[in-house]
Design an enzyme around this catalytic site. Structure first.
Site, PDB file in Angstrom:
ATOM      1  N   ASN A  10      47.220  45.274  52.499  1.00 21.53           N
ATOM      2  CA  ASN A  10      48.985  45.754  52.698  1.00 21.53           C
ATOM      3  C   ASN A  10      49.491  45.691  53.486  1.00 21.53           C
ATOM      4  O   ASN A  10      51.132  45.759  53.462  1.00 21.53           O
ATOM      5  CB  ASN A  10      49.123  47.135  51.554  1.00 21.53           C
ATOM      6  CG  ASN A  10      48.820  47.688  50.272  1.00 21.53           C
ATOM      7  OD1 ASN A  10      48.926  46.642  49.583  1.00 21.53           O
ATOM      8  ND2 ASN A  10      48.171  48.745  50.205  1.00 21.53           N
ATOM      9  N   ARG A 104      50.634  62.920  57.452  1.00 19.13           N
ATOM     10  CA  ARG A 104      50.963  62.354  55.933  1.00 19.13           C
ATOM     11  C   ARG A 104      49.566  63.029  55.441  1.00 19.13           C
ATOM     12  O   ARG A 104      49.219  64.414  54.854  1.00 19.13           O
ATOM     13  CB  ARG A 104      50.613  60.909  56.053  1.00 19.13           C
ATOM     14  CG  ARG A 104      51.472  60.694  56.814  1.00 19.13           C
ATOM     15  CD  ARG A 104      51.556  58.609  56.646  1.00 19.13           C
ATOM     16  NE  ARG A 104      51.726  57.994  55.665  1.00 19.13           N
ATOM     17  CZ  ARG A 104      51.192  57.045  55.348  1.00 19.13           C
ATOM     18  NH1 ARG A 104      50.207  56.075  55.944  1.00 19.13           N
ATOM     19  NH2 ARG A 104      51.493  56.518  54.194  1.00 19.13           N
TER      20      ARG A 104
END
Length: 138
Positions: A10, A104
């Site tokens: 990605n 995160r």
């Protein structure tokens, strides 16, 4: 000096995806700027969304280059195969992450690469790559 940046899944979408996390600049634009800033370094780049291709590239360059800057993205937290490849090669590897993985989701707090890396740089955006590059000048 011969350095390669290897990017995982990605990261080909930088500048298009989740700009609030990854910024607005494409990796191609950033890489061109990095090459201009460090003309004395033979700087290469490789990106793949496929785990096996990342392992193949590590094995291909892992004995001949002066350094590897490695952002395996989500594979950082899942791939024993990439971990084993980093452990098997002799070229020093600096693990890089654009975002602060520790701020995160919990699963992003574990890296299978880090135990075999020269160092880890997280959370400085695309500048993380330049900081990793600078570490090879010591």
């Amino acid at each position: 000096m011969k350095i390669i940046i290897i990017n995982g899944p990605n990261l080909n979408l930088l500048g298009k995806r989740e700009n609030n996390i990854y910024g607005n600049q494409s990796f191609t634009e950033f890489f061109a700027d990095l090459q201009d800033k460090y003309p004395e370094v033979e700087l290469r780049h490789f990106q793949s969304n496929i785990e096996g291709e990342l392992i193949d590239k590590l094995q291909e360059v892992g004995f001949d280059y002066d350094g590897i800057i490695l952002n395996t993205a989500a594979y950082t937290h899942t791939s024993v195969g990439i971990s084993d490849a980093v452990r098997a090669i002799t070229t020093p590897v600096v693990e890089v992450h654009i975002s602060n993985t520790f701020s995160r989701e919990e699963f992003r707090h574990k890296s299978y690469v880090a135990p075999h890396a020269k160092g880890v740089i997280v959370g400085f955006g695309l500048q993380s790559y330049e900081l990793a590059l600078m570490s090879f000048f010591e």
